[in-house]
Design a protein around this motif. Sequence first.
Motif, PDB file in Angstrom:
ATOM      1  N   THR A  77      97.167  54.370  -3.891  1.00 59.45           N
ATOM      2  CA  THR A  77      95.731  54.599  -3.793  1.00 59.45           C
ATOM      3  C   THR A  77      95.272  55.557  -4.890  1.00 59.45           C
ATOM      4  OG1 THR A  77      95.792  54.289  -1.395  1.00 59.45           O
ATOM      5  CG2 THR A  77      93.885  55.451  -2.311  1.00 59.45           C
TER       6      THR A  77
ATOM      7  N   TYR B 109      89.299  47.211  -2.844  1.00 61.94           N
ATOM      8  CA  TYR B 109      90.353  47.721  -3.723  1.00 61.94           C
ATOM      9  C   TYR B 109      91.001  48.960  -3.100  1.00 61.94           C
ATOM     10  CZ  TYR B 109      88.654  44.617  -7.405  1.00 61.94           C
ATOM     11  OH  TYR B 109      88.289  43.522  -8.134  1.00 61.94           O
ATOM     12  N   ASP B 110      92.211  49.243  -3.531  1.00 57.58           N
ATOM     13  CA  ASP B 110      92.961  50.378  -2.991  1.00 57.58           C
ATOM     14  C   ASP B 110      92.499  51.664  -3.677  1.00 57.58           C
ATOM     15  OD1 ASP B 110      94.733  51.633  -1.368  1.00 57.58           O
ATOM     16  OD2 ASP B 110      96.526  51.090  -2.510  1.00 57.58           O
TER      17      ASP B 110
ATOM     18  N   GLN C  51      83.678  45.901 -12.416  1.00 56.01           N
ATOM     19  CA  GLN C  51      84.630  45.177 -11.581  1.00 56.01           C
ATOM     20  C   GLN C  51      85.744  44.558 -12.425  1.00 56.01           C
ATOM     21  OE1 GLN C  51      81.613  42.766  -9.630  1.00 56.01           O
ATOM     22  NE2 GLN C  51      82.019  43.780  -7.680  1.00 56.01           N
TER      23      GLN C  51
ATOM     24  N   GLU D  20      90.303  45.819 -12.692  1.00 58.53           N
ATOM     25  CA  GLU D  20      91.547  45.057 -12.681  1.00 58.53           C
ATOM     26  C   GLU D  20      92.231  45.038 -14.043  1.00 58.53           C
ATOM     27  OE1 GLU D  20      91.452  41.303 -10.807  1.00 58.53           O
ATOM     28  OE2 GLU D  20      90.557  42.047  -8.963  1.00 58.53           O
ATOM     29  N   GLU D  21      91.448  44.925 -15.114  1.00 63.36           N
ATOM     30  CA  GLU D  21      92.047  44.777 -16.443  1.00 63.36           C
ATOM     31  C   GLU D  21      92.609  46.083 -16.981  1.00 63.36           C
ATOM     32  OE1 GLU D  21      89.130  43.068 -18.997  1.00 63.36           O
ATOM     33  OE2 GLU D  21      88.858  41.278 -17.743  1.00 63.36           O
TER      34      GLU D  21
ATOM     35  N   LYS E 226      94.224  48.496 -13.647  1.00 65.06           N
ATOM     36  CA  LYS E 226      95.324  47.764 -13.007  1.00 65.06           C
ATOM     37  C   LYS E 226      95.309  47.937 -11.485  1.00 65.06           C
ATOM     38  CE  LYS E 226      96.852  46.649 -17.086  1.00 65.06           C
ATOM     39  NZ  LYS E 226      96.610  45.305 -17.627  1.00 65.06           N
ATOM     40  N   ILE E 227      94.113  48.013 -10.918  1.00 68.57           N
ATOM     41  CA  ILE E 227      93.972  48.124  -9.466  1.00 68.57           C
ATOM     42  C   ILE E 227      93.745  46.739  -8.900  1.00 68.57           C
ATOM     43  CG2 ILE E 227      92.677  49.159  -7.571  1.00 68.57           C
ATOM     44  CD1 ILE E 227      91.788  51.335  -9.522  1.00 68.57           C
ATOM     45  N   ARG E 228      94.480  46.404  -7.878  1.00 69.19           N
ATOM     46  CA  ARG E 228      94.352  45.104  -7.252  1.00 69.19           C
ATOM     47  C   ARG E 228      93.700  45.230  -5.877  1.00 69.19           C
ATOM     48  NH1 ARG E 228      94.671  43.690 -11.641  1.00 69.19           N
ATOM     49  NH2 ARG E 228      96.426  42.758 -12.729  1.00 69.19           N
ATOM     50  N   LYS E 229      93.120  44.137  -5.420  1.00 68.04           N
ATOM     51  CA  LYS E 229      92.514  44.149  -4.082  1.00 68.04           C
ATOM     52  C   LYS E 229      93.590  44.276  -3.020  1.00 68.04           C
ATOM     53  CE  LYS E 229      87.969  42.270  -4.468  1.00 68.04           C
ATOM     54  NZ  LYS E 229      86.904  41.826  -3.583  1.00 68.04           N
ATOM     55  N   LYS E 230      93.217  44.927  -1.933  1.00 63.33           N
ATOM     56  CA  LYS E 230      94.129  45.053  -0.809  1.00 63.33           C
ATOM     57  C   LYS E 230      94.420  43.668  -0.215  1.00 63.33           C
ATOM     58  CE  LYS E 230      92.246  49.552   0.567  1.00 63.33           C
ATOM     59  NZ  LYS E 230      91.516  50.282   1.633  1.00 63.33           N
ATOM     60  N   LYS E 231      95.636  43.465   0.220  1.00 64.51           N
ATOM     61  CA  LYS E 231      95.995  42.201   0.853  1.00 64.51           C
ATOM     62  C   LYS E 231      95.503  42.198   2.296  1.00 64.51           C
ATOM     63  CE  LYS E 231     100.145  41.433  -1.928  1.00 64.51           C
ATOM     64  NZ  LYS E 231     101.620  41.242  -1.899  1.00 64.51           N
TER      65      LYS E 231
END
Length: 219
Positions: free
Chosen positions: A2, A25-26, A204, A208-209, A212-217
Amino acid sequence: MTIHIACLHASASNIAYINRAFNGYDVVLTHVVDDNLIHQIRGGMSQEELSKKIIHQLQQIEQSDGDCILITCTNYIALLEELAVEFKLPIIKIDEPFFEQVARAEKPIKMLFTNEATVKGTMKRFKAICSCEQEIEVVLIPAAFEQYLAGETVKHDQKIIEYLVSQDLFEYTVAAAQLSMSNAAIVYSKLSGQAVLNPLNALQAYIEEKLKIRKKKNR
């Protein structure tokens, strides 16, 4: 992992935009709002006084347990560029991901504003940061920003959408330069099928680019 991002705004209305950008996102967000800044700039506060104020605010934010600072106000960013001050935490300036998208335009650009006070600083930064081959026309949409400051965001968004609908813009790359214009830009894009570049969508992509944060699963 996080990431904690401390956000500095010149309007509380910007909080909803940033919460929306990071939704899912985390990320943990904290928000600091200085809604006097716009009025102080308009009221003639000196450059030196404004600079001292910004430095103090950022130093105060650095004392939190944040990992980085996100600045959403273009006036803040323009003033910060004039200061030769280093800060402990990395600073994300919301206009930079947006500028990168605008600079890739393949058509002449219409750069839209509602707040006249942000035009000079924003365009100066854009030209300093980016190399852009396309011709840029700056367009100021009148009256809308006063509605935004008054909290009349629905009327503010509608005025921007009405302007966009009234123009023949399909021969241009259209860019809404202020975060406060993002919702109207997104709504118009869905109505017309024409993409309007805006700081929210650019942020947004940056999440990610670059971060390097990804959405929570989903569980």
